[in-house]
Scaffold this active site. Structure first.
Site, PDB file in Angstrom:
ATOM      1  N   HIS A   1       0.834  -1.209   0.000  1.00 47.83           N
ATOM      2  CA  HIS A   1       0.000   0.000   0.000  1.00 47.83           C
ATOM      3  C   HIS A   1       0.868   1.258   0.000  1.00 47.83           C
ATOM      4  O   HIS A   1       1.142   1.844   1.045  1.00 47.83           O
ATOM      5  CB  HIS A   1      -0.922  -0.007   1.221  1.00 47.83           C
ATOM      6  CG  HIS A   1      -2.087   0.916   1.090  1.00 47.83           C
ATOM      7  ND1 HIS A   1      -3.355   0.583   1.496  1.00 47.83           N
ATOM      8  CD2 HIS A   1      -2.180   2.178   0.596  1.00 47.83           C
ATOM      9  CE1 HIS A   1      -4.169   1.592   1.260  1.00 47.83           C
ATOM     10  NE2 HIS A   1      -3.477   2.573   0.720  1.00 47.83           N
TER      11      HIS A   1
ATOM     12  N   HIS B   1       1.469   5.138  -1.921  1.00 50.83           N
ATOM     13  CA  HIS B   1       1.012   6.198  -2.836  1.00 50.83           C
ATOM     14  C   HIS B   1       2.258   6.837  -3.432  1.00 50.83           C
ATOM     15  O   HIS B   1       2.968   7.574  -2.753  1.00 50.83           O
ATOM     16  CB  HIS B   1       0.171   7.229  -2.073  1.00 50.83           C
ATOM     17  CG  HIS B   1      -1.071   6.635  -1.500  1.00 50.83           C
ATOM     18  ND1 HIS B   1      -2.218   6.453  -2.251  1.00 50.83           N
ATOM     19  CD2 HIS B   1      -1.343   6.114  -0.276  1.00 50.83           C
ATOM     20  CE1 HIS B   1      -3.146   5.867  -1.497  1.00 50.83           C
ATOM     21  NE2 HIS B   1      -2.638   5.654  -0.302  1.00 50.83           N
TER      22      HIS B   1
ATOM     23  N   ARG C   1       2.358   9.027  -5.697  1.00 46.83           N
ATOM     24  CA  ARG C   1       2.021  10.415  -6.087  1.00 46.83           C
ATOM     25  C   ARG C   1       2.227  10.664  -7.583  1.00 46.83           C
ATOM     26  O   ARG C   1       1.491  11.407  -8.179  1.00 46.83           O
ATOM     27  CB  ARG C   1       2.797  11.466  -5.279  1.00 46.83           C
ATOM     28  CG  ARG C   1       2.505  11.409  -3.790  1.00 46.83           C
ATOM     29  CD  ARG C   1       1.039  11.713  -3.511  1.00 46.83           C
ATOM     30  NE  ARG C   1       0.749  11.818  -2.097  1.00 46.83           N
ATOM     31  CZ  ARG C   1      -0.329  11.318  -1.521  1.00 46.83           C
ATOM     32  NH1 ARG C   1      -1.207  10.636  -2.235  1.00 46.83           N
ATOM     33  NH2 ARG C   1      -0.543  11.478  -0.238  1.00 46.83           N
TER      34      ARG C   1
ATOM     35  N   ASP D   1      -8.593   3.070  -4.023  1.00 46.69           N
ATOM     36  CA  ASP D   1      -8.081   3.518  -2.717  1.00 46.69           C
ATOM     37  C   ASP D   1      -7.977   5.045  -2.611  1.00 46.69           C
ATOM     38  O   ASP D   1      -7.539   5.721  -3.535  1.00 46.69           O
ATOM     39  CB  ASP D   1      -6.729   2.908  -2.396  1.00 46.69           C
ATOM     40  CG  ASP D   1      -6.270   3.366  -1.015  1.00 46.69           C
ATOM     41  OD1 ASP D   1      -6.967   3.081  -0.051  1.00 46.69           O
ATOM     42  OD2 ASP D   1      -5.244   4.072  -0.938  1.00 46.69           O
TER      43      ASP D   1
ATOM     44  N   HIS E   1     -10.669   0.137  -0.038  1.00 40.89           N
ATOM     45  CA  HIS E   1     -10.593   1.165   1.015  1.00 40.89           C
ATOM     46  C   HIS E   1     -12.038   1.340   1.466  1.00 40.89           C
ATOM     47  O   HIS E   1     -12.885   1.710   0.656  1.00 40.89           O
ATOM     48  CB  HIS E   1      -9.994   2.427   0.382  1.00 40.89           C
ATOM     49  CG  HIS E   1     -10.217   3.715   1.096  1.00 40.89           C
ATOM     50  ND1 HIS E   1      -9.180   4.477   1.581  1.00 40.89           N
ATOM     51  CD2 HIS E   1     -11.356   4.422   1.375  1.00 40.89           C
ATOM     52  CE1 HIS E   1      -9.663   5.579   2.135  1.00 40.89           C
ATOM     53  NE2 HIS E   1     -10.976   5.572   2.020  1.00 40.89           N
TER      54      HIS E   1
ATOM     55  N   HIS F   1      -6.107  -1.417   5.043  1.00 41.55           N
ATOM     56  CA  HIS F   1      -5.972  -0.725   6.340  1.00 41.55           C
ATOM     57  C   HIS F   1      -7.151  -0.910   7.292  1.00 41.55           C
ATOM     58  O   HIS F   1      -7.868   0.050   7.606  1.00 41.55           O
ATOM     59  CB  HIS F   1      -5.660   0.762   6.152  1.00 41.55           C
ATOM     60  CG  HIS F   1      -6.412   1.479   5.056  1.00 41.55           C
ATOM     61  ND1 HIS F   1      -7.778   1.445   4.934  1.00 41.55           N
ATOM     62  CD2 HIS F   1      -5.975   2.276   4.048  1.00 41.55           C
ATOM     63  CE1 HIS F   1      -8.146   2.178   3.895  1.00 41.55           C
ATOM     64  NE2 HIS F   1      -7.063   2.693   3.342  1.00 41.55           N
TER      65      HIS F   1
ATOM     66  N   ASP G   1       0.575   2.270   3.840  1.00 42.72           N
ATOM     67  CA  ASP G   1      -0.256   3.398   3.373  1.00 42.72           C
ATOM     68  C   ASP G   1       0.606   4.663   3.263  1.00 42.72           C
ATOM     69  O   ASP G   1       0.169   5.765   3.615  1.00 42.72           O
ATOM     70  CB  ASP G   1      -1.456   3.625   4.305  1.00 42.72           C
ATOM     71  CG  ASP G   1      -2.572   4.429   3.633  1.00 42.72           C
ATOM     72  OD1 ASP G   1      -2.411   4.823   2.465  1.00 42.72           O
ATOM     73  OD2 ASP G   1      -3.587   4.674   4.299  1.00 42.72           O
TER      74      ASP G   1
ATOM     75  N   HIS H   1       3.019  14.017   1.965  1.00 44.88           N
ATOM     76  CA  HIS H   1       2.312  15.304   1.865  1.00 44.88           C
ATOM     77  C   HIS H   1       3.308  16.415   2.164  1.00 44.88           C
ATOM     78  O   HIS H   1       4.109  16.287   3.095  1.00 44.88           O
ATOM     79  CB  HIS H   1       1.179  15.403   2.897  1.00 44.88           C
ATOM     80  CG  HIS H   1      -0.023  14.583   2.579  1.00 44.88           C
ATOM     81  ND1 HIS H   1      -0.905  14.903   1.563  1.00 44.88           N
ATOM     82  CD2 HIS H   1      -0.506  13.447   3.135  1.00 44.88           C
ATOM     83  CE1 HIS H   1      -1.870  14.003   1.517  1.00 44.88           C
ATOM     84  NE2 HIS H   1      -1.655  13.101   2.450  1.00 44.88           N
TER      85      HIS H   1
ATOM     86  N   GLY I   1      -3.219  11.468   5.842  1.00 47.38           N
ATOM     87  CA  GLY I   1      -2.187  10.521   5.412  1.00 47.38           C
ATOM     88  C   GLY I   1      -0.849  10.778   6.049  1.00 47.38           C
ATOM     89  O   GLY I   1      -0.517  11.910   6.406  1.00 47.38           O
TER      90      GLY I   1
END
Ligand SMILES: [Zn+2]
Length: 352
Positions: A11, A13, A15, A101, A128, A179, A252, A256, A271
């Site tokens: 899991h 991200h 981006r 997700d 999710h 999650h 996850d 950011h 997140g």
């Protein structure tokens, strides 16, 4: 020195692909710093992985990294839950895992079609589970009820899992709960596994190590979906993992920029990053044996990917040494739930 296989995150991200030149090597850096050699990238990048064109664009970046990036296809176009993607085309490209997700596929009729079609293609749905994600996305778990915050009840997760498990029962679709955050959900997954349904589940390091008493309301460092819940829920997640109801620890990982996290809890983005800290904080918590962590972070994720046709092999070895220090994120995105966490192990710099 401790010598163990590299980890596989189900899991992440990434981006990218995006329109703002996200620094792609920061994903590689976070992964390698944390001992990961493979990640499963969610479809909710700024450019959504809802077409083969976008999948190919993502892969053109993935190839540049010194980690293996596996891809997920979106369930619906632009993750808005209104039009399903062409699952067939993705399967032809070797992508058999589908997830919106960040959002849930809510519409019951579309869900029925997705579970049916994906079962026929021997693919999997990774869900999710957030019932109000499109209409009223929330901020925090009960018992917080400050008027400016929207509470996220455990039933948002529970009701989606329950609806989905009926579809799994009907179509035998391979299903993975992303999650998991509550005791009620763990009990539902336990029943599904006992009934022989093809179900797996993951839990994040932050849901295993923190509860909703830890939250500082002056910033967004512990704002994420699903929200941190009660100590009773945390204990149920630990027990569920040890008992094999939950199969995998997944991070996850969600980078950011600090401008969107170092602000009030209400305004903060949801997140946390997780690749770099996962193993060191879990090992240092003494909640799990080394053998358990290898199973939850290397072996079980690999088995899930391989069973779905992905070329995964945790053949790389990493060296770790005992240490007495605090965890500090080295890669660029520092929105970690574990900054300054006391740790008893660190990675040797020369990874193999
Ligand atoms: Zn999610």
């Amino acid at each position: 020195m401790i010598e163990i296989p590299s980890f596989i995150d189900l899991h992440t991200h990434t981006r990218y692909p995006d329109k703002n030149n996200f620094p792609i090597f920061e994903i590689e850096k976070a992964a390698l710093n944390g001992g990961y050699s493979e990640v499963l990238a969610m479809a909710n990048s700024e450019i959504t992985i809802d077409s083969i064109e976008n999948l190919k664009l993502a892969r053109s970046f993935d190839k540049k990294l010194n980690i293996l990036v596996h891809r997920v296809g979106a369930l619906s176009k632009n993750l808005d839950g209104k039009e399903l993607v062409n699952f067939n085309e993705f399967v032809d490209e070797g992508v058999t895992i589908f997830s919106d997700d960040g959002k849930t596929l809510i519409d019951d009729d579309l869900s029925e079609i997705a579970f049916k079609e994906i079962a026929k293609l021997n693919g999997a749905i990774f869900q999710h589970c957030e019932k109000n994600c499109h209409t009223n996305p929330g901020d925090i778990a009960p018992p917080y009820n400050a008027s400016e915050l929207i509470t996220i009840h455990e039933n948002e997760e529970f009701e989606i899992i329950k609806r989905d498990l009926d579809l799994v029962d009907k179509y035998k679709t391979r299903y993975h709960v992303q999650h998991v955050s509550s005791k009620k959900s763990v009990e539902l997954i336990k029943d599904a596994k006992e009934n022989g349904l093809p179900v797996t589940a993951e839990v994040t390091p932050h849901h295993l190590l923190k509860n909703n008493l830890d939250i500082n309301m002056n910033n967004g460092s512990l704002k994420m979906y699903p929200p941190l819940r009660s100590e009773e829920d945390r204990q149920a997640l630990i027990t569920g993992l040890k008992n094999g109801i939950i199969d995998v620890i997944a991070t996850d990982h969600a980078p950011h920029p600090k401008e969107t996290k170092e602000i009030s809890f209400k305004k903060s983005a949801r997140g946390v990053v997780g690749l770099e800290s996962a193993f060191v904080v879990l090992f240092s918590s003494n909640l799990f044996s080394l053998e358990e962590l290898i199973r939850f972070m290397s072996i079980n994720p690999m088995n899930i990917l391989v069973s779905l046709g992905y070329a995964s092999s945790n053949t790389k070895i990493n060296n770790w040494t005992k240490s007495n220090s605090t965890f500090i994120t080295k890669s660029f995105y520092k929105n970690s739930a574990f900054e300054n966490f006391q740790v008893s192990i660190q990675k040797e710099i020369n990874h193999v």
